[in-house]
Design an enzyme around this catalytic site. Structure first.
Site, PDB file in Angstrom:
ATOM      1  N   ARG A 243       0.848  -1.181   0.000  1.00  0.00           N
ATOM      2  CA  ARG A 243       0.000   0.000   0.000  1.00  0.00           C
ATOM      3  C   ARG A 243       0.885   1.233   0.000  1.00  0.00           C
ATOM      4  NH1 ARG A 243      -3.540  -2.513  -1.583  1.00  0.00           N
ATOM      5  NH2 ARG A 243      -5.648  -2.824  -0.804  1.00  0.00           N
ATOM      6  N   GLU A 272      -3.465   7.705  -4.342  1.00  0.00           N
ATOM      7  CA  GLU A 272      -3.957   7.196  -5.628  1.00  0.00           C
ATOM      8  C   GLU A 272      -5.246   7.905  -6.031  1.00  0.00           C
ATOM      9  OE1 GLU A 272      -4.213   2.912  -5.578  1.00  0.00           O
ATOM     10  OE2 GLU A 272      -2.215   2.751  -4.736  1.00  0.00           O
ATOM     11  N   HIS A 290      -1.487   0.278  -9.908  1.00  0.00           N
ATOM     12  CA  HIS A 290      -2.130  -0.662  -8.965  1.00  0.00           C
ATOM     13  C   HIS A 290      -2.668  -1.912  -9.696  1.00  0.00           C
ATOM     14  CE1 HIS A 290      -4.234  -0.849  -4.785  1.00  0.00           C
ATOM     15  NE2 HIS A 290      -4.008  -2.062  -5.249  1.00  0.00           N
TER      16      HIS A 290
HETATM   17  C1  8YV Z   1      -7.132  -4.889  -5.508  1.00  0.00           C
HETATM   18  C2  8YV Z   1      -5.345  -4.992  -3.699  1.00  0.00           C
HETATM   19  O1  8YV Z   1      -7.061  -4.684  -6.879  1.00  0.00           O
HETATM   20  O2  8YV Z   1      -6.390  -6.891  -2.794  1.00  0.00           O
HETATM   21  C3  8YV Z   1      -5.764  -5.864  -2.573  1.00  0.00           C
HETATM   22  O3  8YV Z   1      -5.462  -5.527  -1.426  1.00  0.00           O
HETATM   23  O4  8YV Z   1      -4.633  -4.085  -3.518  1.00  0.00           O
HETATM   24  C4  8YV Z   1      -5.760  -5.270  -5.094  1.00  0.00           C
HETATM   25  O5  8YV Z   1      -5.613  -6.625  -5.335  1.00  0.00           O
HETATM   26  C5  8YV Z   1      -7.794  -3.711  -4.897  1.00  0.00           C
HETATM   27  O6  8YV Z   1      -7.580  -3.593  -3.560  1.00  0.00           O
HETATM   28  C6  8YV Z   1      -9.269  -3.827  -5.169  1.00  0.00           C
HETATM   29  O7  8YV Z   1     -10.082  -3.341  -4.173  1.00  0.00           O
END
Ligand code: 8YV
Length: 324
Positions: A243, A272, A290
């Site tokens: 993150r 983001e 992402h």
């Molecule tokens: C997703 C991600 O695309 O799963 C996660 O934590 O960061 C990604 O795989 C995104 O969060 C979708 O909500």
């Protein structure tokens, strides 16, 4: 027969998932795929029994205060759930689920993609070629850094980090060290071919490549701050598929400008979809939007996993992936 639960689906999902949702629930799909925003989320909380939400939905305490609230479940599409104030959800009696496991391989693949891209100057090389600047092969052109034999330092040793470790160690012949406040059992570490370090700082000092695999929590916010970035070996690379909040982007820019780091490869950002503009000007920085879990197979599997959680919830059964 009682009415089917109303599920607001906040973003477009792959077609098989939307069909499955429509078969099982009174699914309110988001045809034009625009984020709902705070007011749209409040309205969804007032009108639906569950929200199938994503990282782009900020479910803050303030938003969760929507009255009168009908929703009882937030089924997050994603393993990370820092878009949801889970304490506020708990206090308000809302359940929260996520979608672990199914995105582990795709995300680990992307971490290795970033590692290889930044080490081998792949983004820079592609830009060079597309710009028509390539004058032909020569022995000293665009030399990168070998990854085999180098040390990869993993921050966190959960599912995704383990999948990265397996690829890096058994696939690329890297030495892998890690720090996790809750480390795996020694036999698990041995099978993966990874060596634990008591302190995060030891990993930062020792590794040629650092890859972040911790969740975004108040404790990990800006974990990679100016002081910790200063501990990295000169010429080290930073990779982030976790993150954006885990890295102080301004401090990272400083470290890159000072050439303390050889490069960075980032799939996630502090604000983001905004990216600190200086990063976009640096040839030794790889930037992806992402895409960690962005394969057709994985996004369908994530959706189906979220659907499973919603189905179990309304059957009154324990959630498969309970967060709260
Ligand atoms: C997703 C991600 O695309 O799963 C996660 O934590 O960061 C990604 O795989 C995104 O969060 C979708 O909500």
């Amino acid at each position: 027969m009682s009415a089917r639960p109303v599920v607001v689906v906040t973003r477009r999902l792959p077609e098989p998932v939307e069909s499955e949702l429509a078969r099982n629930f009174d699914a309110r799909l988001n045809r034009d795929d625009r984020p709902l925003g705070p007011d749209g989320l409040r309205e969804a909380l007032r009108s639906a029994d569950a929200l199938l939400c994503t990282v782009t939905d900020k479910l803050t305490a303030d938003v969760l205060d929507a009255e009168p609230r009908r929703a009882r479940l937030l089924a997050n599409f994603g393993v990370g759930f820092n878009n949801i104030d889970v304490e506020a959800a708990r206090e308000r009696g809302l359940s929260v689920s996520n979608t672990p496991d199914v995105l582990t391989d795709a995300t680990a693949d992307l971490a290795l993609t970033l590692l290889l891209m930044v080490a081998r100057r792949a983004g820079e090389g592609e830009r060079h070629l597309r710009a028509g600047a390539w004058t032909g092969w020569r022995p000293t052109h665009m030399l990168g850094t070998q990854v085999s034999g180098k040390t990869l330092g993993l921050v966190g040793m959960g599912r995704i980090a383990r999948a990265v470790a397996r690829r890096a160690h058994h696939g690329f012949g890297m030495r892998v060290i890690f720090h996790d406040p809750y480390p795996p059992a020694p036999e698990v570490a041995a099978e993966l071919g990874v060596e634990p370090r008591e302190e995060l700082e030891q990993v930062l000092r020792e590794a040629d490549f650092i890859s972040l695999h911790c969740p975004a929590t108040p404790e990990t916010r800006h974990l990679m701050n100016r002081e910790r970035l200063a501990l990295l070996r000169p010429g080290a690379y930073l990779i982030n598929t976790a993150r954006g909040d885990v890295v102080d982007e301004a401090a990272l820019v400083e470290a890159l400008r000072a050439k303390r780091l050889a490069g960075a490869a980032l799939d996630v950002f502090e604000r983001e979809p905004q990216v600190t503009p200086a990063l976009c000007t640096m040839e030794n920085v790889v930037l992806l939007p992402h895409l960690g879990s962005a394969t057709q197979e994985t996004r369908v599997a994530m959706g189906m996993r979220a659907v499973d959680n919603v189905r179990l919830f309304f059957k009154g059964e324990p959630l498969r992936d309970r967060v709260v």
